[in-house]
Design a protein around this motif. Structure first.
Motif, PDB file in Angstrom:
ATOM      1  N   THR A 177     -21.642  73.652 -21.756  1.00 34.99           N
ATOM      2  CA  THR A 177     -20.345  74.499 -22.481  1.00 34.99           C
ATOM      3  C   THR A 177     -19.573  74.697 -21.007  1.00 34.99           C
ATOM      4  OG1 THR A 177     -21.158  75.267 -24.109  1.00 34.99           O
ATOM      5  CG2 THR A 177     -19.250  76.246 -23.555  1.00 34.99           C
ATOM      6  N   PHE A 178     -18.148  74.385 -20.796  1.00 37.43           N
ATOM      7  CA  PHE A 178     -17.273  74.501 -19.712  1.00 37.43           C
ATOM      8  C   PHE A 178     -15.991  75.111 -20.320  1.00 37.43           C
ATOM      9  CE2 PHE A 178     -19.853  70.762 -19.432  1.00 37.43           C
ATOM     10  CZ  PHE A 178     -20.385  70.708 -18.370  1.00 37.43           C
ATOM     11  N   LEU A 179     -15.228  75.842 -19.383  1.00 38.70           N
ATOM     12  CA  LEU A 179     -14.006  76.466 -19.437  1.00 38.70           C
ATOM     13  C   LEU A 179     -13.088  75.491 -18.621  1.00 38.70           C
ATOM     14  CD1 LEU A 179     -14.567  80.225 -19.163  1.00 38.70           C
ATOM     15  CD2 LEU A 179     -14.864  78.824 -21.119  1.00 38.70           C
ATOM     16  N   LEU A 180     -12.072  74.995 -19.402  1.00 33.70           N
ATOM     17  CA  LEU A 180     -11.201  74.017 -18.453  1.00 33.70           C
ATOM     18  C   LEU A 180      -9.844  74.896 -18.608  1.00 33.70           C
ATOM     19  CD1 LEU A 180     -11.719  70.734 -20.396  1.00 33.70           C
ATOM     20  CD2 LEU A 180     -13.229  71.502 -18.510  1.00 33.70           C
ATOM     21  N   ASP A 181      -9.263  74.610 -17.289  1.00 31.50           N
ATOM     22  CA  ASP A 181      -7.883  75.313 -17.133  1.00 31.50           C
ATOM     23  C   ASP A 181      -6.915  74.083 -16.693  1.00 31.50           C
ATOM     24  OD1 ASP A 181      -5.499  76.698 -15.581  1.00 31.50           O
ATOM     25  OD2 ASP A 181      -6.586  78.338 -16.413  1.00 31.50           O
ATOM     26  N   VAL A 182      -5.805  73.859 -17.643  1.00 33.87           N
ATOM     27  CA  VAL A 182      -4.803  72.906 -17.188  1.00 33.87           C
ATOM     28  C   VAL A 182      -4.247  73.023 -16.020  1.00 33.87           C
ATOM     29  CG1 VAL A 182      -2.940  71.506 -18.149  1.00 33.87           C
ATOM     30  CG2 VAL A 182      -4.636  72.356 -19.772  1.00 33.87           C
ATOM     31  N   HIS A 183      -3.704  74.479 -15.688  1.00 34.08           N
ATOM     32  CA  HIS A 183      -2.899  74.742 -14.697  1.00 34.08           C
ATOM     33  C   HIS A 183      -3.356  74.438 -13.299  1.00 34.08           C
ATOM     34  CE1 HIS A 183       0.072  76.775 -12.261  1.00 34.08           C
ATOM     35  NE2 HIS A 183      -0.892  77.419 -11.532  1.00 34.08           N
ATOM     36  N   ASP A 184      -4.695  74.740 -12.949  1.00 32.75           N
ATOM     37  CA  ASP A 184      -5.554  74.513 -11.754  1.00 32.75           C
ATOM     38  C   ASP A 184      -6.504  73.393 -11.975  1.00 32.75           C
ATOM     39  OD1 ASP A 184      -7.578  75.839 -12.924  1.00 32.75           O
ATOM     40  OD2 ASP A 184      -7.383  77.579 -11.824  1.00 32.75           O
ATOM     41  N   LYS A 185      -6.590  72.644 -13.301  1.00 31.21           N
ATOM     42  CA  LYS A 185      -7.443  71.647 -13.060  1.00 31.21           C
ATOM     43  C   LYS A 185      -9.039  71.842 -13.129  1.00 31.21           C
ATOM     44  CE  LYS A 185      -3.649  67.868 -12.254  1.00 31.21           C
ATOM     45  NZ  LYS A 185      -2.709  69.130 -11.867  1.00 31.21           N
ATOM     46  N   SER A 186      -9.188  73.188 -13.351  1.00 24.88           N
ATOM     47  CA  SER A 186     -10.604  73.577 -12.998  1.00 24.88           C
ATOM     48  C   SER A 186     -11.445  73.116 -14.173  1.00 24.88           C
ATOM     49  CB  SER A 186     -10.586  75.002 -12.667  1.00 24.88           C
ATOM     50  OG  SER A 186     -10.078  75.938 -13.782  1.00 24.88           O
ATOM     51  N   MET A 187     -12.812  73.139 -13.924  1.00 25.33           N
ATOM     52  CA  MET A 187     -13.992  72.944 -14.876  1.00 25.33           C
ATOM     53  C   MET A 187     -15.167  73.859 -14.557  1.00 25.33           C
ATOM     54  SD  MET A 187     -15.576  69.307 -15.899  1.00 25.33           S
ATOM     55  CE  MET A 187     -16.683  68.981 -17.088  1.00 25.33           C
ATOM     56  N   VAL A 188     -15.463  74.953 -15.297  1.00 28.17           N
ATOM     57  CA  VAL A 188     -16.343  75.932 -14.960  1.00 28.17           C
ATOM     58  C   VAL A 188     -17.236  75.949 -15.934  1.00 28.17           C
ATOM     59  CG1 VAL A 188     -16.938  78.208 -14.280  1.00 28.17           C
ATOM     60  CG2 VAL A 188     -14.704  77.105 -13.667  1.00 28.17           C
ATOM     61  N   LYS A 189     -18.659  75.688 -15.556  1.00 33.56           N
ATOM     62  CA  LYS A 189     -19.761  75.649 -16.644  1.00 33.56           C
ATOM     63  C   LYS A 189     -20.125  77.009 -16.868  1.00 33.56           C
ATOM     64  CE  LYS A 189     -24.384  73.709 -17.102  1.00 33.56           C
ATOM     65  NZ  LYS A 189     -25.680  73.225 -16.612  1.00 33.56           N
ATOM     66  N   LYS A 190     -20.475  77.364 -18.234  1.00 30.19           N
ATOM     67  CA  LYS A 190     -20.963  78.648 -18.751  1.00 30.19           C
ATOM     68  C   LYS A 190     -22.128  78.562 -19.430  1.00 30.19           C
ATOM     69  CE  LYS A 190     -17.582  81.408 -16.866  1.00 30.19           C
ATOM     70  NZ  LYS A 190     -17.802  82.675 -16.294  1.00 30.19           N
ATOM     71  N   ASP A 191     -22.889  79.483 -19.246  1.00 27.36           N
ATOM     72  CA  ASP A 191     -24.122  79.449 -20.371  1.00 27.36           C
ATOM     73  C   ASP A 191     -23.569  80.468 -21.287  1.00 27.36           C
ATOM     74  OD1 ASP A 191     -26.724  79.550 -21.357  1.00 27.36           O
ATOM     75  OD2 ASP A 191     -27.140  81.196 -19.893  1.00 27.36           O
ATOM     76  N   VAL A 192     -23.580  79.681 -22.586  1.00 29.35           N
ATOM     77  CA  VAL A 192     -23.173  80.485 -23.997  1.00 29.35           C
ATOM     78  C   VAL A 192     -24.350  80.290 -25.002  1.00 29.35           C
ATOM     79  CG1 VAL A 192     -20.754  80.217 -23.496  1.00 29.35           C
ATOM     80  CG2 VAL A 192     -22.097  78.417 -24.791  1.00 29.35           C
ATOM     81  N   ALA A 193     -24.389  81.221 -25.857  1.00 34.46           N
ATOM     82  CA  ALA A 193     -25.664  81.438 -26.974  1.00 34.46           C
ATOM     83  C   ALA A 193     -25.158  80.091 -27.781  1.00 34.46           C
ATOM     84  CB  ALA A 193     -25.779  82.557 -27.504  1.00 34.46           C
ATOM     85  N   ASP A 194     -24.305  79.742 -28.159  1.00 34.83           N
ATOM     86  CA  ASP A 194     -23.852  78.610 -29.136  1.00 34.83           C
ATOM     87  C   ASP A 194     -22.982  77.789 -28.623  1.00 34.83           C
ATOM     88  OD1 ASP A 194     -24.473  78.592 -32.513  1.00 34.83           O
ATOM     89  OD2 ASP A 194     -22.381  78.009 -32.014  1.00 34.83           O
TER      90      ASP A 194
END
Length: 376
Positions: A177-194
């Motif tokens: 699972t990743f968090l994406l941000d359009v403004h800075d074009k970032s892609m951050v992986k997150k450890d989520v339960a579902d």
């Protein structure tokens, strides 16, 4: 057991959202729609006596109607060689325009809450997915590629309008699972339960904490802080939930005869605003949730309802389309004996696209259902 549930959900979404539909075509010899015309303020009264134009398309090119560009204009996807073209189509004038071209097959287009950005999902290969964000003029703003990915599940942030949460599934149905941000074009992986999460206010996400060891029909709804990873329970027992700007909608508290509560809560206190009862069908070891949509501008909730509770496999009684005003609590039946198919309403709720390829239009104010697409 919930791994089976995920597989069923993903396969169902893939079959509904990604199959090539009965095939329409691009309108020929129609004048292009300028960006200035597209941005004229929308006045619902202008549409009251205006007939809707039909979208006449070639049989072998059409994929699906996919999204609203604004209240007057829809976006549809057409095949072109090995790639796809997203076209705009004005419902009153019948004018069409090329909105975006891709060398890859486009599977879906989905707008954010303000309709000034659109997420385009395309398939590079069977094991590689791609997401692009476009402006409402069709300009590319950001792009992300997902390797070793057979499916993507995503959700726009209704509180910031430029963030997404995306779960990418691998062949063994494990996920990242990743968090994406359009403004800075970032892609951050997150450890989520579902993998099936929704945004909540204050940099939190919500998820249903299913028991993976034992089958269960309902489970607690949790919030997780993206910074601290702290979790807290929001609701004791739900079947489904969805977040919108300032609103949480849940389905749960199903009684012994299969009648569920559709509940509406306001953020941030999560005080219940409205609730109503409806029958649910069961499918496999889970409840079957009919398609639905919510119009932020009018606070109207639209969904399909079965006429009784029971098993979805043997159900053949049809569905009724209902509207529910989350402000007043008024519930209306708009149509009966319909199929339960995807539903996507325009920003103001004047029209709702309906059908497996969103090829029809429902007009809630008159309860009419009209064909949008003509094949040739």
């Amino acid at each position: 057991m919930k791994r089976v549930f995920w597989v069923v959900c993903i396969i169902s979404c893939f079959l509904i959202g990604c199959q090539s539909p009965p095939h329409p075509k691009e309108v020929s010899n129609a004048p292009a729609l300028s960006n200035q015309e597209k941005q004229k303020p929308f006045n619902p009264s202008n549409f009251q006596n205006e007939p809707l134009k039909k979208l006449s398309l070639p049989f072998d090119q059409f994929t699906t109607v996919s999204e609203w560009l604004n209240d007057e204009t829809i976006l549809y996807i057409a095949n072109e060689g090995t790639g796809s073209v997203v076209h705009s189509f004005h419902l009153i004038s019948g004018e069409t325009d090329v909105f975006y071209k891709s060398e890859e097959l486009i599977m879906s287009v989905e707008a954010n809450k303000t309709y000034d950005m659109l997420l385009v999902r395309s398939a590079v290969s069977a094991t590689e997915g791609k997401l692009r964000v476009l402006s409402d003029k069709g300009e590319e703003l950001a792009e992300w590629t997902f390797d070793n990915s057979i499916d993507l599940v995503y959700s726009w942030n209704p509180f910031s309008a430029q963030q997404l949460v995306v779960s990418s599934f691998k062949e063994d149905w494990s996920y990242d699972t990743f968090l994406l941000d359009v403004h800075d074009k970032s892609m951050v992986k997150k450890d989520v339960a579902d993998p099936f999460v929704q945004w909540l206010p204050n940099e939190e996400i919500g998820f249903i904490d299913w028991n993976h060891e034992m089958p269960d029909l309902e489970a607690p709804l949790y919030a997780e802080n993206l910074g601290t990873e702290e979790k807290r329970e929001l609701k004791e027992s739900v079947v489904m939930f969805h977040t919108y700007d300032n609103l949480l909608i849940t389905v749960g508290s199903v009684d012994d005869v299969g009648i569920a509560s559709y509940s509406f809560y306001g953020f941030p206190e999560l005080k219940e605003i409205q609730t109503y009862k409806a029958p649910l069908l069961t499918s496999y070891s889970n409840y079957f949730i009919p398609y639905y949509d919510f119009v932020d501008n009018t606070k109207m909730f639209y969904t399909f309802e079965s006429t009784r509770a029971g098993n979805a496999d043997g159900y053949s009684d049809g569905f009724q389309l209902i509207s529910f005003d989350s402000t007043s609590g008024e519930k209306k039946v708009l149509a009966k004996d319909l199929e339960n198919t995807p539903l996507k309403c325009s920003p103001s709720g004047v029209y709702c696209l309906y059908g497996y390829q969103l090829e029809q239009i429902i007009i809630p104010s008159t309860k009419e259902i009209v064909n949008l697409v003509e094949l040739s």
